[in-house]
Design a protein around this motif. Structure first.
Motif, PDB file in Angstrom:
ATOM      1  N   UNK A   1     -20.844  29.422  35.803  1.00 11.30           N
ATOM      2  CA  UNK A   1     -19.799  28.795  36.657  1.00 11.30           C
ATOM      3  C   UNK A   1     -18.815  28.959  35.667  1.00 11.30           C
ATOM      4  N   UNK A   2     -17.959  30.129  35.365  1.00  8.56           N
ATOM      5  CA  UNK A   2     -16.991  30.159  34.209  1.00  8.56           C
ATOM      6  C   UNK A   2     -15.940  29.537  34.896  1.00  8.56           C
ATOM      7  N   UNK A   3     -15.801  28.143  35.344  1.00  6.07           N
ATOM      8  CA  UNK A   3     -14.410  27.756  35.639  1.00  6.07           C
ATOM      9  C   UNK A   3     -13.403  27.471  34.985  1.00  6.07           C
ATOM     10  N   UNK A   4     -13.712  27.482  33.727  1.00  7.69           N
ATOM     11  CA  UNK A   4     -12.742  27.190  32.584  1.00  7.69           C
ATOM     12  C   UNK A   4     -12.500  28.314  31.776  1.00  7.69           C
ATOM     13  N   UNK A   5     -12.941  29.573  32.248  1.00 13.94           N
ATOM     14  CA  UNK A   5     -12.548  30.776  31.502  1.00 13.94           C
ATOM     15  C   UNK A   5     -11.024  30.980  31.234  1.00 13.94           C
ATOM     16  N   UNK A   6     -11.012  31.349  29.918  1.00 11.05           N
ATOM     17  CA  UNK A   6      -9.375  31.347  29.252  1.00 11.05           C
ATOM     18  C   UNK A   6      -8.676  30.102  29.033  1.00 11.05           C
ATOM     19  N   UNK A   7      -9.339  29.189  29.375  1.00  8.37           N
ATOM     20  CA  UNK A   7      -8.939  27.756  28.602  1.00  8.37           C
ATOM     21  C   UNK A   7      -9.383  27.347  27.342  1.00  8.37           C
ATOM     22  N   UNK A   8      -8.342  26.670  26.697  1.00  9.55           N
ATOM     23  CA  UNK A   8      -8.694  26.004  25.480  1.00  9.55           C
ATOM     24  C   UNK A   8      -8.699  24.651  25.601  1.00  9.55           C
ATOM     25  N   UNK A   9      -9.491  23.944  24.841  1.00 16.79           N
ATOM     26  CA  UNK A   9      -9.544  22.390  24.688  1.00 16.79           C
ATOM     27  C   UNK A   9      -9.391  22.048  23.222  1.00 16.79           C
ATOM     28  N   UNK A  10      -8.304  21.136  22.880  1.00 16.23           N
ATOM     29  CA  UNK A  10      -8.181  20.669  21.569  1.00 16.23           C
ATOM     30  C   UNK A  10      -9.060  19.377  21.675  1.00 16.23           C
ATOM     31  N   UNK A  11      -9.857  19.189  20.326  1.00 17.05           N
ATOM     32  CA  UNK A  11     -10.625  18.009  20.336  1.00 17.05           C
ATOM     33  C   UNK A  11     -10.389  17.475  18.918  1.00 17.05           C
ATOM     34  N   UNK A  12      -9.837  16.203  19.308  1.00 15.90           N
ATOM     35  CA  UNK A  12      -9.467  15.540  17.693  1.00 15.90           C
ATOM     36  C   UNK A  12     -10.336  14.254  17.666  1.00 15.90           C
ATOM     37  N   UNK A  13     -11.041  14.452  16.468  1.00 15.06           N
ATOM     38  CA  UNK A  13     -11.931  13.440  16.424  1.00 15.06           C
ATOM     39  C   UNK A  13     -11.535  12.645  15.109  1.00 15.06           C
ATOM     40  N   UNK A  14     -10.983  11.285  15.217  1.00 11.64           N
ATOM     41  CA  UNK A  14     -10.960  10.445  13.943  1.00 11.64           C
ATOM     42  C   UNK A  14     -12.091   9.628  13.261  1.00 11.64           C
ATOM     43  N   UNK A  15     -12.898   9.629  14.580  1.00  6.89           N
ATOM     44  CA  UNK A  15     -14.412   9.021  14.244  1.00  6.89           C
ATOM     45  C   UNK A  15     -15.558  10.061  14.390  1.00  6.89           C
ATOM     46  N   UNK A  16     -16.485   9.783  13.731  1.00  2.32           N
ATOM     47  CA  UNK A  16     -17.710  10.652  13.824  1.00  2.32           C
ATOM     48  C   UNK A  16     -18.329  10.513  15.403  1.00  2.32           C
ATOM     49  N   UNK A  17     -19.185  11.475  15.571  1.00  2.00           N
ATOM     50  CA  UNK A  17     -19.575  11.697  16.835  1.00  2.00           C
ATOM     51  C   UNK A  17     -20.789  12.387  17.161  1.00  2.00           C
ATOM     52  N   UNK A  18     -21.922  12.112  17.888  1.00  2.00           N
ATOM     53  CA  UNK A  18     -22.917  13.025  18.303  1.00  2.00           C
ATOM     54  C   UNK A  18     -22.715  13.312  19.843  1.00  2.00           C
TER      55      UNK A  18
ATOM     56  N   UNK B   1     -13.341  17.817  32.825  1.00  3.30           N
ATOM     57  CA  UNK B   1     -12.434  18.891  32.571  1.00  3.30           C
ATOM     58  C   UNK B   1     -12.152  19.872  33.687  1.00  3.30           C
ATOM     59  N   UNK B   2     -12.875  20.027  34.627  1.00  2.00           N
ATOM     60  CA  UNK B   2     -12.800  20.883  35.648  1.00  2.00           C
ATOM     61  C   UNK B   2     -11.933  20.147  36.630  1.00  2.00           C
ATOM     62  N   UNK B   3     -12.040  18.816  36.868  1.00  4.78           N
ATOM     63  CA  UNK B   3     -10.960  18.186  38.030  1.00  4.78           C
ATOM     64  C   UNK B   3      -9.665  18.051  37.327  1.00  4.78           C
ATOM     65  N   UNK B   4      -9.446  18.084  36.169  1.00  3.37           N
ATOM     66  CA  UNK B   4      -8.056  17.895  35.726  1.00  3.37           C
ATOM     67  C   UNK B   4      -7.371  19.323  35.376  1.00  3.37           C
ATOM     68  N   UNK B   5      -8.284  20.461  35.346  1.00  2.00           N
ATOM     69  CA  UNK B   5      -7.800  21.683  35.077  1.00  2.00           C
ATOM     70  C   UNK B   5      -7.851  22.829  36.114  1.00  2.00           C
ATOM     71  N   UNK B   6      -8.423  22.605  37.107  1.00  2.00           N
ATOM     72  CA  UNK B   6      -8.864  23.709  38.220  1.00  2.00           C
ATOM     73  C   UNK B   6      -8.516  22.954  39.639  1.00  2.00           C
ATOM     74  N   UNK B   7      -8.733  23.793  40.374  1.00  2.00           N
ATOM     75  CA  UNK B   7      -8.618  23.439  41.881  1.00  2.00           C
ATOM     76  C   UNK B   7     -10.222  23.576  42.392  1.00  2.00           C
ATOM     77  N   UNK B   8     -11.097  23.660  41.815  1.00  2.00           N
ATOM     78  CA  UNK B   8     -12.635  23.794  42.078  1.00  2.00           C
ATOM     79  C   UNK B   8     -13.086  22.656  42.999  1.00  2.00           C
ATOM     80  N   UNK B   9     -13.751  22.564  44.212  1.00  2.93           N
ATOM     81  CA  UNK B   9     -14.152  21.497  44.890  1.00  2.93           C
ATOM     82  C   UNK B   9     -15.619  21.693  45.062  1.00  2.93           C
ATOM     83  N   UNK B  10     -16.425  20.420  44.784  1.00  3.93           N
ATOM     84  CA  UNK B  10     -17.834  20.358  44.797  1.00  3.93           C
ATOM     85  C   UNK B  10     -18.474  21.302  46.031  1.00  3.93           C
TER      86      UNK B  10
END
Length: 344
Positions: A74-91, A328-337
């Motif tokens: 499901x390439x629902x976010x194809x062409x989209x870019x996400x910035x990930x800012x991490x001040x804290x470490x994370x797994x 991500x899908x709900x905030x960036x697309x019109x996809x419905x379940x």
């Protein structure tokens, strides 16, 4: 349908740590066909209605089923870019976001404090405007909630809270998704914002904290307002065993969050007696389950409970991926379940 849930928890929504209990989760309410989430920020679940939260859980279940179970691409976010800012470490937050966004066809960009210094070498306002011109959304894991609030105010793209000193909404969604799967004929989730969302699900909350580590007064006041509006109860106690009594779900969290290392000795003393053990579980309902957002330390919960059949910590960790994908899908697309609506 009425479930008696009680959750022990202690984390960021509280000023210095906490233990929660959640009771009485009502299922059966239907979801609206399409919630209007596109373009919004996700800073805290207090900004979302119960139906909107249920919609994100429905979407999480849908993506998990279609991608994991049916093997669909499901390439629902194809062409989209996400910035990930991490001040804290994370797994879990980093892996769930980075792999989930890529799995949906998007391109995640990971930025640490070595790459970007919020409000240091560039103002938060300028940072927000630059990110808005180059990415479609930003997920930020930061020390201060106020930084997220400024980013959201100045950015023209959705800003998502990956963890702050007050809230951790994407963890709560994963907790609810986990509970939904195990206790109901649908899906499950948990986290910091539980005080901001539990009442919207018809839950009563009972929280146990050491003296001096009570929830932030502003959050407590708002949670009490939500409880009143939804006919639920919010109770605070200093007795962890009382908080666990009769509960279906026991949840605890780290006693020492990142940035609180100097308080280690003081916190260990304050939280004596708060470790979740089988003694704690014996006071819970016979069908109890256990959640922890991870990483876990033995002083928070012993091995007998953590690795027991009742422990759902690893499905809970996996659900971080499916819920963040749904966000991500709900905030960036019109996809419905496509999956049939679950019964909440």
């Amino acid at each position: 349908m009425l479930f008696n849930l009680r959750i022990l928890l202690n984390n960021a929504a509280f000023r210095n740590g906490h233990n929660f209990v959640v009771r009485n989760f009502r299922c059966g309410q239907s979801l609206q066909n399409k919630e209007q989430l596109k373009g919004r920020d996700l800073l805290t679940l207090k900004n979302f209605t119960g139906e909107e939260i249920k919609y994100m859980l429905w979407l999480s279940a849908d993506l998990k089923f279609r991608i994991k179970q049916k093997g669909e691409y499901l390439p629902l976010l194809q062409g989209k870019t996400l910035g990930m800012i991490f001040e804290k470490r994370s797994t879990r937050t980093r892996l769930s976001t980075e792999t989930g966004f890529a799995l949906l066809g998007g391109h995640p960009c990971f930025l640490t404090t070595q790459d970007i210094h919020l409000g240091v070498n560039e103002s938060l306002m300028d940072t927000a405007r630059v990110l808005s011109s180059m990415t479609d959304a930003v997920l930020a894991r930061v020390y201060k909630q106020s930084d997220l609030d400024i980013l959201a105010k100045e950015a023209s793209i959705p800003i998502i809270n990956g963890l702050s000193d007050l809230y951790h909404p994407i963890q709560i969604l994963a907790d609810y998704l986990t509970l939904q799967v195990g206790l109901f004929p649908c899906t499950r989730v948990k986290s910091t914002n539980i005080m901001m969302s539990a009442a919207k699900f018809g839950m009563h909350i009972q929280a146990a904290t050491p003296k001096g580590y009570e929830p932030d007064p502003n959050i407590t006041k708002l949670a009490e307002q939500y409880a009143k509006e939804n006919g639920t109860k919010l109770s605070l106690t200093n007795d962890p065993l009382e908080a666990a009594r009769g509960g279906n779900v026991l949840i605890t969290d780290t006693w020492i969050s990142m940035g609180q290392e100097e308080e280690k000795k003081k916190r260990f003393q304050a939280f004596q007696g708060y470790q979740v053990t089988m003694k704690t579980a014996k006071l819970a309902a016979s069908d109890w389950t256990f959640l922890h957002c991870l990483p876990r330390k033995p002083e928070e919960v012993d091995d007998e409970v953590f690795y027991s059949p009742q422990s759902l910590v690893f499905p809970e960790a996996e659900n971080r991926k499916w819920t963040i994908m749904a966000v991500m899908v709900s905030l960036l697309t019109d996809y419905s379940p496509q999956l049939q609506k679950p019964k909440f």
